[in-house]
Enzyme design. Structure first.
Site, PDB file in Angstrom:
ATOM      1  N   GLU A   1       0.839  -1.198   0.000  1.00 46.75           N
ATOM      2  CA  GLU A   1       0.000   0.000   0.000  1.00 46.75           C
ATOM      3  C   GLU A   1       0.875   1.250   0.000  1.00 46.75           C
ATOM      4  O   GLU A   1       2.024   1.222   0.451  1.00 46.75           O
ATOM      5  CB  GLU A   1      -0.867   0.040   1.274  1.00 46.75           C
ATOM      6  CG  GLU A   1      -2.288  -0.432   1.080  1.00 46.75           C
ATOM      7  CD  GLU A   1      -3.162   0.527   0.283  1.00 46.75           C
ATOM      8  OE1 GLU A   1      -2.632   1.357  -0.477  1.00 46.75           O
ATOM      9  OE2 GLU A   1      -4.387   0.430   0.414  1.00 46.75           O
ATOM     10  N   ASP A   2       0.293   2.334  -0.467  1.00 48.24           N
ATOM     11  CA  ASP A   2       1.017   3.615  -0.406  1.00 48.24           C
ATOM     12  C   ASP A   2       0.865   4.260   0.969  1.00 48.24           C
ATOM     13  O   ASP A   2       1.807   4.846   1.488  1.00 48.24           O
ATOM     14  CB  ASP A   2       0.550   4.571  -1.515  1.00 48.24           C
ATOM     15  CG  ASP A   2      -0.962   4.789  -1.519  1.00 48.24           C
ATOM     16  OD1 ASP A   2      -1.703   3.902  -1.047  1.00 48.24           O
ATOM     17  OD2 ASP A   2      -1.403   5.844  -1.980  1.00 48.24           O
TER      18      ASP A   2
ATOM     19  N   ASP B   1      -4.090   5.104   6.661  1.00 52.41           N
ATOM     20  CA  ASP B   1      -4.583   6.297   7.344  1.00 52.41           C
ATOM     21  C   ASP B   1      -5.526   5.830   8.459  1.00 52.41           C
ATOM     22  O   ASP B   1      -5.076   5.456   9.545  1.00 52.41           O
ATOM     23  CB  ASP B   1      -5.278   7.144   6.271  1.00 52.41           C
ATOM     24  CG  ASP B   1      -5.572   8.552   6.686  1.00 52.41           C
ATOM     25  OD1 ASP B   1      -6.311   8.723   7.671  1.00 52.41           O
ATOM     26  OD2 ASP B   1      -5.089   9.496   6.053  1.00 52.41           O
TER      27      ASP B   1
ATOM     28  N   VAL C   1      -0.874  14.683   2.172  1.00 55.56           N
ATOM     29  CA  VAL C   1       0.302  14.435   1.335  1.00 55.56           C
ATOM     30  C   VAL C   1      -0.074  13.877  -0.034  1.00 55.56           C
ATOM     31  O   VAL C   1      -1.053  13.137  -0.170  1.00 55.56           O
ATOM     32  CB  VAL C   1       1.309  13.480   2.033  1.00 55.56           C
ATOM     33  CG1 VAL C   1       1.962  14.164   3.215  1.00 55.56           C
ATOM     34  CG2 VAL C   1       0.651  12.175   2.467  1.00 55.56           C
TER      35      VAL C   1
ATOM     36  N   ASP D   1      -2.596  10.743  -4.645  1.00 55.97           N
ATOM     37  CA  ASP D   1      -3.260  11.794  -5.410  1.00 55.97           C
ATOM     38  C   ASP D   1      -4.118  12.691  -4.536  1.00 55.97           C
ATOM     39  O   ASP D   1      -4.440  12.367  -3.388  1.00 55.97           O
ATOM     40  CB  ASP D   1      -4.169  11.162  -6.471  1.00 55.97           C
ATOM     41  CG  ASP D   1      -5.466  10.608  -5.862  1.00 55.97           C
ATOM     42  OD1 ASP D   1      -5.372   9.860  -4.864  1.00 55.97           O
ATOM     43  OD2 ASP D   1      -6.547  10.944  -6.363  1.00 55.97           O
TER      44      ASP D   1
ATOM     45  N   ARG E   1      -0.042  12.157  -8.761  1.00 54.96           N
ATOM     46  CA  ARG E   1       0.533  10.814  -8.561  1.00 54.96           C
ATOM     47  C   ARG E   1       1.919  10.689  -9.175  1.00 54.96           C
ATOM     48  O   ARG E   1       2.720   9.867  -8.750  1.00 54.96           O
ATOM     49  CB  ARG E   1      -0.361   9.749  -9.215  1.00 54.96           C
ATOM     50  CG  ARG E   1      -1.713   9.539  -8.564  1.00 54.96           C
ATOM     51  CD  ARG E   1      -2.336   8.241  -9.052  1.00 54.96           C
ATOM     52  NE  ARG E   1      -3.765   8.163  -8.889  1.00 54.96           N
ATOM     53  CZ  ARG E   1      -4.378   7.772  -7.772  1.00 54.96           C
ATOM     54  NH1 ARG E   1      -3.673   7.435  -6.713  1.00 54.96           N
ATOM     55  NH2 ARG E   1      -5.697   7.721  -7.707  1.00 54.96           N
TER      56      ARG E   1
END
Ligand code: PRP
Length: 190
Positions: free
Chosen positions: A104-105, A108, A158, A164, A170
């Site tokens: 995952e990026d 959260d 961020v 994005d 991106r």
């Protein structure tokens, strides 16, 4: 509204440089190589945010592995991850009995990952681990703890390196903090 001066004008500050990302991702790739040596794991790219991280991480993994992709979207309150995940594109491969590494990026609230791990566990993989480039623990709403974290970050909006806002940014090679005037009152969106 796209800034006619270019997207760099929307960035308040760089949070994580391209050099720091490169160095950390290589470290993570080597650590994963040690842990999964001889296990031929399946790396799962969670589209779209993790594209660059996935690409760099898997190229730092120095042993046999396979790659697969899934696409998900959250729905409900459109400005905030609902945690109810719709699968837009499923994996092509079976993960039953396999070692799975979810890439995952960002984590959260953790609601997306919570749902995704439940979905994949039901397919009886040998193991599942979670790798995330960014972790925002301050915003966590459920008990998700990633196994590998690139960077723990503060509660800032961020973008870049896959992340994005409204579909853009991106392609930035670094992670930057978005100016608040760009997103207005949509500060809860990820
Ligand atoms: C982002 C990110 C995670 C999720 C994290 O995806 O890639 O999947 O939100 O948020 P959470 O921990 O609060 O659930 P997004 O829905 O923005 O899709 P994208 O990856 O296509 O940008």
């Amino acid at each position: 509204m796209l800034n006619t001066m270019g997207f760099k004008n929307d960035i308040l500050d760089s949070l994580i440089s391209k050099e720091d990302i490169d160095r950390r991702v290589k470290e993570m790739g080597l650590a994963l190589t040690e842990e999964y040596r001889g296990k031929n794991p399946i790396f799962i790219c969670v589209l779209k945010g993790s594209i660059h991280f996935f690409s760099d991480l898997t190229r730092s993994f120095e042993d046999y592995c396979e790659l697969d992709f899934l696409s998900i979207s959250s729905y409900g309150n459109a400005r905030k991850t609902s945690g109810i995940v719709r699968l837009n594109k499923d994996l092509d491969m079976s993960i039953t009995g396999r070692h799975v590494i979810i890439v995952e990026d960002i984590i959260d609230s953790g609601l997306t990952m919570n749902h995704l791990t439940s979905l994949l566990r039901a397919r009886n993989p040998e193991s599942i681990k979670i790798v995330t480039l960014l972790d925002k623990p301050e915003r966590r709403e459920c008990a998700i703890t990633p196994d590998y974290v690139g960077f723990v970050i503060p509660n800032e909006y961020v973008v870049g390196y896959g992340l994005d806002y409204a579909g853009v940014y991106r392609n930035m090679p670094y992670v930057g903090i978005l100016k608040s005037e760009v997103y207005g009152d949509e500060s809860t969106e990820v």
